[in-house]
Design a protein around this motif. Structure first.
Motif, PDB file in Angstrom:
ATOM      1  N   LEU A 197       0.875  -1.133   0.024  1.00 19.11           N
ATOM      2  CA  LEU A 197       0.031  -0.041  -0.204  1.00 19.11           C
ATOM      3  C   LEU A 197       0.744   1.145   0.097  1.00 19.11           C
ATOM      4  CD1 LEU A 197      -2.457  -1.254   2.765  1.00 19.11           C
ATOM      5  CD2 LEU A 197      -2.875  -1.317   0.193  1.00 19.11           C
ATOM      6  N   LEU A 198       0.707   2.189  -0.908  1.00 15.53           N
ATOM      7  CA  LEU A 198       1.618   3.218  -0.984  1.00 15.53           C
ATOM      8  C   LEU A 198       1.042   4.513  -0.770  1.00 15.53           C
ATOM      9  CD1 LEU A 198       3.491   2.385  -4.585  1.00 15.53           C
ATOM     10  CD2 LEU A 198       4.295   2.269  -2.289  1.00 15.53           C
ATOM     11  N   LYS A 233      -3.700   3.033   6.435  1.00  9.26           N
ATOM     12  CA  LYS A 233      -3.586   2.159   7.617  1.00  9.26           C
ATOM     13  C   LYS A 233      -4.591   1.169   7.901  1.00  9.26           C
ATOM     14  CE  LYS A 233      -0.231   5.387   9.913  1.00  9.26           C
ATOM     15  NZ  LYS A 233      -0.291   6.391   8.931  1.00  9.26           N
ATOM     16  N   ALA A 234      -5.805   1.635   7.672  1.00 10.62           N
ATOM     17  CA  ALA A 234      -7.000   0.766   7.775  1.00 10.62           C
ATOM     18  C   ALA A 234      -7.018  -0.348   6.932  1.00 10.62           C
ATOM     19  CB  ALA A 234      -8.018   1.593   7.578  1.00 10.62           C
ATOM     20  N   PHE A 235      -6.765  -0.222   5.653  1.00 12.45           N
ATOM     21  CA  PHE A 235      -6.599  -1.270   4.540  1.00 12.45           C
ATOM     22  C   PHE A 235      -5.298  -2.112   4.900  1.00 12.45           C
ATOM     23  CE2 PHE A 235      -9.430   0.949   1.959  1.00 12.45           C
ATOM     24  CZ  PHE A 235      -9.777   0.071   1.084  1.00 12.45           C
ATOM     25  N   LYS A 237      -4.568  -2.665   8.133  1.00 12.38           N
ATOM     26  CA  LYS A 237      -4.994  -3.428   9.405  1.00 12.38           C
ATOM     27  C   LYS A 237      -5.688  -4.770   9.010  1.00 12.38           C
ATOM     28  CE  LYS A 237      -8.141  -2.863  13.279  1.00 12.38           C
ATOM     29  NZ  LYS A 237      -9.154  -2.167  14.047  1.00 12.38           N
ATOM     30  N   VAL A 238      -6.327  -4.793   7.844  1.00  6.28           N
ATOM     31  CA  VAL A 238      -7.173  -5.896   7.521  1.00  6.28           C
ATOM     32  C   VAL A 238      -6.381  -6.948   6.447  1.00  6.28           C
ATOM     33  CG1 VAL A 238      -9.213  -4.891   7.764  1.00  6.28           C
ATOM     34  CG2 VAL A 238      -8.305  -4.868   5.734  1.00  6.28           C
ATOM     35  N   GLY A 239      -5.134  -6.550   6.425  1.00  6.89           N
ATOM     36  CA  GLY A 239      -4.098  -7.409   5.569  1.00  6.89           C
ATOM     37  C   GLY A 239      -4.119  -7.194   4.111  1.00  6.89           C
ATOM     38  N   VAL A 240      -4.619  -6.187   3.580  1.00  4.11           N
ATOM     39  CA  VAL A 240      -4.472  -5.899   2.157  1.00  4.11           C
ATOM     40  C   VAL A 240      -3.102  -5.741   1.538  1.00  4.11           C
ATOM     41  CG1 VAL A 240      -5.436  -4.280   0.259  1.00  4.11           C
ATOM     42  CG2 VAL A 240      -6.929  -5.222   2.083  1.00  4.11           C
ATOM     43  N   GLY A 241      -2.332  -5.270   2.487  1.00  2.48           N
ATOM     44  CA  GLY A 241      -0.880  -5.122   2.090  1.00  2.48           C
ATOM     45  C   GLY A 241       0.076  -4.423   3.173  1.00  2.48           C
ATOM     46  N   ILE A 242       1.146  -4.477   2.764  1.00  3.35           N
ATOM     47  CA  ILE A 242       2.223  -3.889   3.791  1.00  3.35           C
ATOM     48  C   ILE A 242       2.191  -2.375   3.615  1.00  3.35           C
ATOM     49  CG2 ILE A 242       4.925  -3.715   4.270  1.00  3.35           C
ATOM     50  CD1 ILE A 242       4.710  -6.584   2.858  1.00  3.35           C
ATOM     51  N   PHE A 243       2.517  -1.656   4.646  1.00 10.00           N
ATOM     52  CA  PHE A 243       2.638  -0.062   4.360  1.00 10.00           C
ATOM     53  C   PHE A 243       3.720   0.169   5.329  1.00 10.00           C
ATOM     54  CE2 PHE A 243      -0.221  -1.080   7.839  1.00 10.00           C
ATOM     55  CZ  PHE A 243       0.167  -0.102   8.907  1.00 10.00           C
ATOM     56  N   ALA A 244       4.143   1.749   5.019  1.00  8.65           N
ATOM     57  CA  ALA A 244       5.454   2.258   5.544  1.00  8.65           C
ATOM     58  C   ALA A 244       4.576   3.462   6.339  1.00  8.65           C
ATOM     59  CB  ALA A 244       6.287   2.643   4.655  1.00  8.65           C
ATOM     60  N   GLN A 256      -2.520   0.771  17.675  1.00  7.07           N
ATOM     61  CA  GLN A 256      -3.924   1.249  17.054  1.00  7.07           C
ATOM     62  C   GLN A 256      -4.462   0.238  16.090  1.00  7.07           C
ATOM     63  OE1 GLN A 256      -3.768   5.434  16.018  1.00  7.07           O
ATOM     64  NE2 GLN A 256      -5.890   5.310  15.137  1.00  7.07           N
ATOM     65  N   TYR A 257      -3.445  -0.332  15.120  1.00 13.21           N
ATOM     66  CA  TYR A 257      -4.004  -1.054  14.104  1.00 13.21           C
ATOM     67  C   TYR A 257      -3.764  -2.623  14.264  1.00 13.21           C
ATOM     68  CZ  TYR A 257      -4.553   3.564  11.847  1.00 13.21           C
ATOM     69  OH  TYR A 257      -5.047   4.884  11.623  1.00 13.21           O
ATOM     70  N   GLY A 258      -3.353  -3.050  15.206  1.00 13.21           N
ATOM     71  CA  GLY A 258      -3.027  -4.504  15.498  1.00 13.21           C
ATOM     72  C   GLY A 258      -2.166  -5.188  14.407  1.00 13.21           C
ATOM     73  N   VAL A 259      -1.270  -4.205  13.997  1.00  9.35           N
ATOM     74  CA  VAL A 259      -0.414  -4.620  13.018  1.00  9.35           C
ATOM     75  C   VAL A 259       1.247  -4.924  13.740  1.00  9.35           C
ATOM     76  CG1 VAL A 259      -1.433  -3.997  11.082  1.00  9.35           C
ATOM     77  CG2 VAL A 259       0.390  -2.409  12.313  1.00  9.35           C
ATOM     78  N   VAL A 260       1.928  -5.842  13.014  1.00  7.25           N
ATOM     79  CA  VAL A 260       3.361  -5.805  13.394  1.00  7.25           C
ATOM     80  C   VAL A 260       4.367  -5.186  12.682  1.00  7.25           C
ATOM     81  CG1 VAL A 260       2.944  -7.970  14.637  1.00  7.25           C
ATOM     82  CG2 VAL A 260       3.456  -7.972  12.281  1.00  7.25           C
TER      83      VAL A 260
END
Length: 302
Positions: A197-198, A233-235, A237-244, A256-260
């Motif tokens: 996700l860019l 970040k919301a996308f 959060k649900v696993g659509v893609g990696i983000f920076a 906040q987003y439950g990501v690692v």
């Protein structure tokens, strides 16, 4: 047209805001026929239609949308002035008008502005978010005290001002736990072919990320780009893609987003600036923001 008739402009603005001539007439205490006649006369004076009449509905024409944009700013400022006039001046805190580029993460924007709230005599903060070009235009006519941005003033805008570096942060990369579990290899090679996700094209860090991917011989698969960082970040959060996102907010992003966090790099940094029309900053709130940003928020990250 030798001079703009603000009464007619106001009637037009009220019709556009109210959604129809009848409702505007009620608010203006005028008959619909009177309002309709005034709008028609205004259109005749201008030489083009402001509304497209679709059945009983009035839709703004292309020209009408342009006129409405200016009218909305004119009369919104007038309403603000009336509120100031109606309020007693004694005891009212001074205003601090700040524009925040929509490319700046909202959590960082808050943390940058929060020192102004902690001041002994905090100002009344008026915060406007939008495109950097729009905010700089407002700054140029002194409708903003500063603009918070992720880049200095673009040279092609021709706006005179000064860019004060608040700080910079290395970038971290995040993914949902499920997506992170599917990645193979070490960072950053694990992102090769992975969904990414860019940030939108207006984000200064986007070009730096793309160059870094190329340098690392990593070719993630772009699955979307977002002007709004919170939506990105919301996308994620649900696993659509990696983000920076900036390392300075890594802990907050994970919570906040439950990501690692899957990795980070100091070869790509995101910078943040306070843009003003003055070289030497004098506004107490601006001085508090810059001092806290350099001393606390970005300390040791650059």
């Amino acid at each position: 047209m030798s001079a703009l008739n603000y009464k007619h402009l106001y009637y037009f603005w009220m019709v556009a805001k109210s959604g129809g001539i009848s409702r505007a007439g009620e608010r203006l205490h005028l008959t619909p026929q009177t309002v309709s006649g005034q709008i028609t006369y205004f259109e005749d004076v201008l030489g083009y239609k402001l509304f497209d009449r679709v059945g009983h509905r009035l839709d703004l024409s292309e020209s009408g949308r342009v006129v409405f944009d200016y009218a909305d700013r004119i009369f919104s400022i007038g309403e603000e002035l009336q509120e100031i006039i109606d309020q007693p001046t004694a005891g009212r805190p001074p205003s601090f008008r700040v524009g925040v580029s929509d490319a700046v993460p909202k959590s960082i924007a808050y943390r940058l502005l929060e020192p102004a709230v902690r001041m002994k005599n905090p100002p009344f903060i008026q915060c406007q978010e939008g495109k950097l070009s729009t905010l700089l235009a407002e700054l140029a006519i002194l409708n903003q005290d500063i603009v918070i941005a992720d880049s200095p003033i673009p040279q092609n805008l021709g706006i005179r001002g000064f860019s004060h570096l608040l700080g910079e942060s290395p970038m971290s990369f995040f993914a949902s736990k499920k997506l992170a579990g599917k990645l193979k290899g070490e960072f950053p090679s694990c992102m090769d072919g992975a969904p990414m996700l860019l940030p939108g094209k207006d984000a200064a860090v986007r070009a730096h990320l793309l160059r870094w991917f190329e340098k690392q011989a990593v070719r993630p698969r772009s699955v979307g780009e977002f002007d709004d960082g919170a939506l990105l970040k919301a996308f994620g959060k649900v696993g659509v893609g990696i983000f920076a996102a900036p390392l300075v907010i890594a802990t907050e992003v994970c919570q906040q987003y439950g990501v690692v966090e899957i990795g980070r790099t100091g070869d790509v940094v995101e910078q943040f600036f306070a843009i003003s029309v003055e070289r030497r900053l004098t506004h107490p709130a601006v001085k508090a923001i810059i001092s806290a940003a350099r001393r606390e928020l970005f300390a040791g990250l650059g």
